[in-house]
Structures are given as structure tokens and as C-alpha cells.
Design a protein around this motif. Structure first.
Motif, PDB file in Angstrom:
ATOM      1  N   THR A  52     -14.020   0.465  38.966  1.00  0.00           N
ATOM      2  CA  THR A  52     -12.701  -0.132  39.191  1.00  0.00           C
ATOM      3  C   THR A  52     -12.471  -1.327  38.270  1.00  0.00           C
ATOM      4  O   THR A  52     -11.515  -2.069  38.445  1.00  0.00           O
ATOM      5  N   ILE A  53     -13.347  -1.514  37.302  1.00  0.00           N
ATOM      6  CA  ILE A  53     -13.205  -2.599  36.328  1.00  0.00           C
ATOM      7  C   ILE A  53     -12.446  -2.054  35.125  1.00  0.00           C
ATOM      8  O   ILE A  53     -12.864  -1.079  34.497  1.00  0.00           O
ATOM      9  N   ALA A  54     -11.326  -2.690  34.810  1.00  0.00           N
ATOM     10  CA  ALA A  54     -10.466  -2.210  33.726  1.00  0.00           C
ATOM     11  C   ALA A  54     -11.094  -2.496  32.363  1.00  0.00           C
ATOM     12  O   ALA A  54     -11.398  -3.647  32.047  1.00  0.00           O
ATOM     13  N   PRO A  55     -11.312  -1.470  31.534  1.00  0.00           N
ATOM     14  CA  PRO A  55     -11.849  -1.698  30.195  1.00  0.00           C
ATOM     15  C   PRO A  55     -10.768  -2.173  29.220  1.00  0.00           C
ATOM     16  O   PRO A  55     -11.073  -2.724  28.175  1.00  0.00           O
ATOM     17  N   PHE A  56      -9.510  -1.955  29.564  1.00  0.00           N
ATOM     18  CA  PHE A  56      -8.388  -2.327  28.710  1.00  0.00           C
ATOM     19  C   PHE A  56      -7.384  -3.129  29.528  1.00  0.00           C
ATOM     20  O   PHE A  56      -7.391  -3.106  30.758  1.00  0.00           O
ATOM     21  N   SER A  57      -6.483  -3.785  28.840  1.00  0.00           N
ATOM     22  CA  SER A  57      -5.410  -4.499  29.531  1.00  0.00           C
ATOM     23  C   SER A  57      -4.389  -3.479  30.042  1.00  0.00           C
ATOM     24  O   SER A  57      -4.305  -2.351  29.560  1.00  0.00           O
TER      25      SER A  57
END
Length: 115
Positions: free
Chosen positions: A101-106
Motif C-alpha cells: 500500500t506504499i505508493a511508488p509514484f506520486s
């Protein structure tokens, strides 16, 4: 690709005989285009599903999920056209999505990739 059992001759120029109820087998080009469209929608569905999982905004999550539903409809509709001809459909890639659930992109970059 199924090999024809008999020779069919063109009665009239054009491919509009299906309007009258007469079905013809798909051409090789049509089969390839259906498979390309299914593959494109499968990739888009997986991307949207992953983006909906990590987006920080609830509105973006909903937008991405609507994209998933749209791609799913396209995949099933185009896949049915191939199945009517007893042809295989491409596999889905949903199983390759991790549970992160950690966003790799904005959010802005993810939204840009979906247009």
C-alpha cells in the motif's frame, strides 16, 4: 487458427453479411487485433488495480477502480468474440499485483499514466 473445411466464395463485396444474420469466420487480422486489444486492456486493468491500491486520495482510488471495471468489461466482451470461434483468450495478470500500500509514484504521475 482453425483450418477451413470448405471453400467459401464472396457473394458480394464487403464484410457486412453478418447484419443479415450470416456469420463468417474471423480473419487472421481480426483475431490478432482482438488479442492485441485484450492484452492492452489486461495491462491497463492491472495498472489501474495497482494504482487504486496505493493512491492517497479517495477520489483517485475511485477513478482508478472505475478504470478497472471498464477494462474488465472490454476484456470479457472481446474474449467472448474469440471464444465463439473456439480460440484461446490471453491470460489476466491480476495475480502479479503485490499487496503493498506504499505508493511508488506520486498521484500526479499515476494519473498521467492512465490518460
Amino acid at each position: 487458427m482453425p483450418y477451413p473445411k470448405k471453400v467459401d466464395f464472396i457473394e458480394k463485396e464487403g464484410f457486412t453479411s453478418f447484419i443479415k444474420g450470416k456469420r463468417r469466420p474471423l480473419t487472421a487480422l481480426e483475431i490478432k487485433q482482438l488479442q492485441i486489444n485484450i492484452n492492452t486492456n489486461t495491462l491497463g486493468k492491472s495498472l489501474m488495480l495497482a494504482f487504486s491500491q496505493v493512491a492517497s486520495s479517495e477520489a483517485l482510488r475511485q477513478y482508478f477502480y472505475e478504470g478497472v471495471q471498464l477494462a474488465d468489461k472490454q476484456i470479457s466482451h472481446l474474449g467472448q468474440m474469440l471464444m465463439k470461434e473456439n480460440l484461446p483468450t490471453p491470460k489476466i495478470m491480476d495475480t502479479h499485483i503485490s499487496d503493498s500500500t506504499i505508493a511508488p509514484f506520486s498521484d500526479k504521475l499515476m494519473l498521467y499514466h492512465t490518460f
